[in-house]
Design an enzyme around this catalytic site. Structure first.
Site, mmCIF file in Angstrom:
data_model
loop_
_atom_site.group_PDB
_atom_site.id
_atom_site.type_symbol
_atom_site.label_atom_id
_atom_site.label_comp_id
_atom_site.label_asym_id
_atom_site.label_seq_id
_atom_site.Cartn_x
_atom_site.Cartn_y
_atom_site.Cartn_z
ATOM 1 N N ASP A 229 0.702 -1.208 0.111
ATOM 2 C CA ASP A 229 0.161 -0.022 -0.042
ATOM 3 C C ASP A 229 0.836 1.240 -0.129
ATOM 4 O OD1 ASP A 229 -2.141 -1.787 0.362
ATOM 5 O OD2 ASP A 229 -1.808 -1.625 2.507
ATOM 6 N N GLU A 427 -11.828 -0.138 -3.476
ATOM 7 C CA GLU A 427 -11.031 0.556 -2.469
ATOM 8 C C GLU A 427 -9.831 1.358 -3.000
ATOM 9 O OE1 GLU A 427 -9.510 -3.098 -0.209
ATOM 10 O OE2 GLU A 427 -8.013 -3.248 -1.799
#
Length: 804
Positions: A229, A427
């Site tokens: 991420d 997301e």
């Protein structure tokens, strides 16, 4: 992890103990073996409340812990007041220390003084194993006004899951303690807590022994640990990369080298890296964000970081946003991009109370944007679409992402979150701005019942696990019509079997170029083949645009991005800076960083075995280096550091025998001859097999003493209002123009073509009222006698405190 109310099983155990019967797990006293150890840290409270906190196993728990000198022994104890429940007492986390099947002896001293309380009162030392599993370990009946002693043994059941083990002190459970607080919620004092037994098992080695990032390749970004991420952030000429710490749960089998699958629920740290050339990265270690000992202990997890900075009330602050699992998001505040960190909040920033986010299943993946006008926004959300929507809409336009304005303080929100109608969204919403346009990228879903079952995507919409993007004129307006296409296909298209799954990305600009971050289990794949366990690694590719402002689709490669400048060796720099490595790990040690300042974390390279190495890409030695100095801590006799140029098997050009006192930090220097020009530099490590050889803190090369451009350098600490600065000045005493690089722990500035007699100057803000004593480094490059030569000057500056 969700904390659950204590169940009836636990209440029954307490009731049995109250009746004076033997508790399950309590055994007769037995001699403590010499190999046993005390698992409690600061049990005598001589270091105040360090390592202790209020039991927070239930939302209703609460108390005040205060250090006191009214102790059983020594100078410290803890006073417990304002108890909200019978379980509200001092707690210490023994996770990773307690072992199933082992027997421990617990001792402690406790006293209560409330004259309105009963003449005697029972207290328990209790273990919370997570969820609703609570076990009373040892009990004592205390007489009011007198110190009582816990002294007993307990055996942890062989079948008990001990991944969570938190010890606390309490009074017997009752469902309505506030009905008689003098009986159930009395204040008490605790001292001399000890849990003695088998030493905790050695942590499994997390060191990655393979070459995970191949020399010449720039992806994955690092090869000595994992991270996912990735969020890119640029400040003062340096790129910082913030990562979910996938390494936290990595535990390879010592025989097979294969780790169990990743457990995201255990991740509560954020990893930080930085670079100035996009290839050689410095490891700044992990921030303990969440969990009992975290910066924000009211949160459990820290995933998917987002980073921003802003001047608030005249002070530049840094804001690290993160997902607290799937149910909420939060933010902590830093004094610099690497900390130190504090929490300005006592509850999560984004959760079920956030207006406009009520229908969002996953209130996570927060990504900030500070606009040119200073207004700030946060993008978040994801997960299953609302079941109230038609099936086709749930698939194609699930409306599960949100945008919301941040308050001026960056730790609050304003107004109502707006829907981001991103096609096939899952997301990872993130926004950057370019040429007046806002670009929102996100990760797409994989379909299934959460998104309306079998459906056909609309033409041009993303497939499963791709990165789509939108373009808008308004940071708060994202209708489906702003969709612009697929920015990045699924990473498995480029890296093959074992690298699929969803992704998480960011885009940032550095020195006129845009870069795209993403992740893939490529290092995991190099460790054990195509069957990976979900441990992800950061990647970066350059991002380019078409003339109409749309984005050219990114192609994932192991080659990665170009190195934007050669590495400058003529300074003290952290040894945990490298382009490639084999077989080493990093760890934090006490003290500040020699390169980044006293408040920055200091890491060292460790777990160095015979045959391991680290390397730097494209190091510019200019006209020549005269020496190399290493700050090392020898662990065995006979270790050596070898310097090679160009390849790990190239001839050795210099050797440092690591012959200092064992276990002590020392600086060792070797002379260099003929090391000129630009080279990849390999530090190879040799010594006795079978154990760690040494640890390395810093490197420093010194330039040759030949003809050097003359320069006069000064540095001073000064105050501007209540903010401390370090001012550095270099005067060109040469007869031609020179290039100057000014560097301190607070930043770096390059000044080209400084004329004869002219000055290069920079005032570096410490973003604090204090500057610790330190030194500034100035590198001057010029043409002397037809050759490019460099001189390095280091000049000290004193400590200073401003204001107050």
């Amino acid at each position: 992890m969700t904390q659950r109310p204590r169940g009836t099983t636990r209440r029954r155990v307490a009731a049995i103990a109250t009746a004076g019967m033997m508790l399950a797990g309590i055994v007769a006293a037995a001699p403590v073996q010499a190999a046993d150890t005390d698992l409690v840290v600061n049990g005598g409270f001589e270091n105040g409340l360090a390592n202790w906190f209020v039991n927070n196993g239930n939302a209703t728990d609460g108390a005040t812990l205060s250090p006191t000198t009214d102790a059983w022994s020594g100078s410290g104890a803890v006073r417990v007041t304002d108890r909200a429940t019978t379980g509200s007492g001092p707690m210490q986390d023994l996770s990773g220390k307690i072992q199933a099947g082992q027997t421990y002896r617990l001792t402690a001293r406790i006293r209560y003084d409330n004259p309105a309380g009963p003449a005697t009162k029972q207290f328990f030392a209790t273990m919370h194993y997570g969820g609703s599993t609570y076990t009373n370990l040892v009990g004592v009946t205390a007489t009011r006004g007198q110190w009582a002693q816990f002294d007993g043994q307990f055996t942890v059941p062989a079948s008990q899951n001990v991944s969570t083990a938190r010890l606390f002190f309490e009074t017997p459970w009752t469902d309505n303690p506030s009905a008689d607080p003098d009986l159930h919620l009395m204040d008490f004092t605790l001292d001399d807590v000890s849990v003695v037994g088998a030493a905790p098992p050695a942590a499994p080695s997390k060191t990655i022994e393979v070459v995970g990032k191949l020399p010449g390749e720039h992806n994955p970004v690092i090869g000595h640990k994992f991270g996912a991420d990735g969020y890119g952030f640029v400040h003062d000429g340096r790129v910082y990369l913030y990562l979910t710490n996938d390494t936290q749960g990595y535990a390879p089998d010592p025989v097979t080298g294969i780790s169990p699958g990743i457990n995201y629920g255990h991740i509560n740290q954020i990893t930080v890296l930085s670079t100035t050339d996009m290839v050689n990265w410095t490891d700044h270690g992990e921030i303990q964000v969440a969990g009992p000992n975290g910066v924000a202990p009211f949160t459990t997890n820290s995933w998917a970081p987002g980073m921003a900075s802003k001047v608030v009330d005249g002070q530049e602050k840094f804001f690290l946003y993160y997902a607290n699992g799937g149910g909420s998001s939060n933010v902590i505040t830093g004094a610099s991009p690497v900390g130190p960190w504090t929490s300005e909040r006592t509850s999560t920033l984004i959760d079920g109370r956030t207006p406009g986010a009520e229908a969002v299943a996953w209130k996570f993946d927060p990504a900030p944007l500070v606009d040119d006008d200073g207004e700030a926004y946060l993008y978040f959300g994801g997960g299953p679409a609302s079941t109230s929507m038609p099936a086709a809409e749930r698939f194609n336009n699930p409306k599960n992402l949100r945008a919301i304005k941040l308050g001026d303080d960056m730790v609050s929100t304003e107004g109502t979150a707006a829907v981001v109608d991103a096609p096939v969204a899952f997301e990872a919403a993130q926004v950057f701005k370019r040429e007046g346009k806002y670009y929102l990228s996100y990760s797409s879903h994989f379909g299934g019942n959460d998104f309306g079952g079998p459906q056909t995507p609309l033409p041009g919409y993303p497939g499963g696990g791709q990165i789509g993007y939108m373009i808008s004129d308004d940071p708060m307006s994202w209708p489906k019509e702003t969709y612009a296409g697929v920015l990045f296909p699924n990473q498995s298209q480029f890296f093959g079997a074992g690298t699929g799954g969803n992704n998480h990305q960011s885009v940032f600009e550095y020195e006129g170029r845009h870069y795209f971050t993403y992740h893939g289990p490529t290092l995991n794949k190099r460790i054990n083949g195509n069957t990976t366990q979900g441990y992800r690694s950061p990647h970066i590719q350059e991002l380019t645009f078409n003339e109409d402002g749309t984005i050219q689709q990114v192609v994932g490669t192991y080659a990665g991005v170009d190195q934007v400048r050669d590495f400058d060796p003529y300074r003290v720099f952290e040894a945990e800076t490298f382009g490639w490595s084999k077989g080493v790990a990093t760890a934090k040690i006490d003290g500040g960083s020699a390169q980044f300042g006293a408040e920055a974390p200091n890491l060292v390279v460790r777990d160095i075995d015979n045959g391991d190495w680290t390397a730097l890409s494209s190091v510019d030695f200019g006209a020549g280096a005269r020496s190399l100095t290493a700050k090392v801590r020898p662990l065995v006799a006979g270790g050596t550091i070898q310097l090679r140029l160009g390849d790990v098997t190239a001839p050795v050009v210099a050797t440092i025998p690591v012959d200092g006192p064992l276990g002590e930090w020392t600086e060792l220097t070797t002379a260099l001859d003929g090391v000129t020009g630009v080279h990849d530099v390999y530090f190879t490590y040799a010594g006795p097999a079978g154990g760690d050889l040494f640890e390395i803190d810093t490197w420093a090369f010194a330039a040759g003493t030949g003809a050097e451009p003359p320069v006069t350098v000064t540095a001073q600490a000064r105050c501007v209002g209540t903010t401390a600065y370090v001012a550095v000045q270099a005067r060109n005493d040469h007869d031609t123009a020179v290039d100057v690089v000014l560097e301190t722990a607070y930043g770096r500035r390059s000044v080209a073509d400084v004329a004869p007699g002219a000055h290069a100057f920079q005032q570096f803000s410490a973003r604090s009222t204090v500057v610790a004593a330190g030194s500034a480094t100035v590198r001057v490059t010029a043409t002397v006698d037809g050759r490019d030569v460099t001189t390095l000057r280091t000049v000290p500056y004193p400590a200073i405190t401003c204001g107050g």
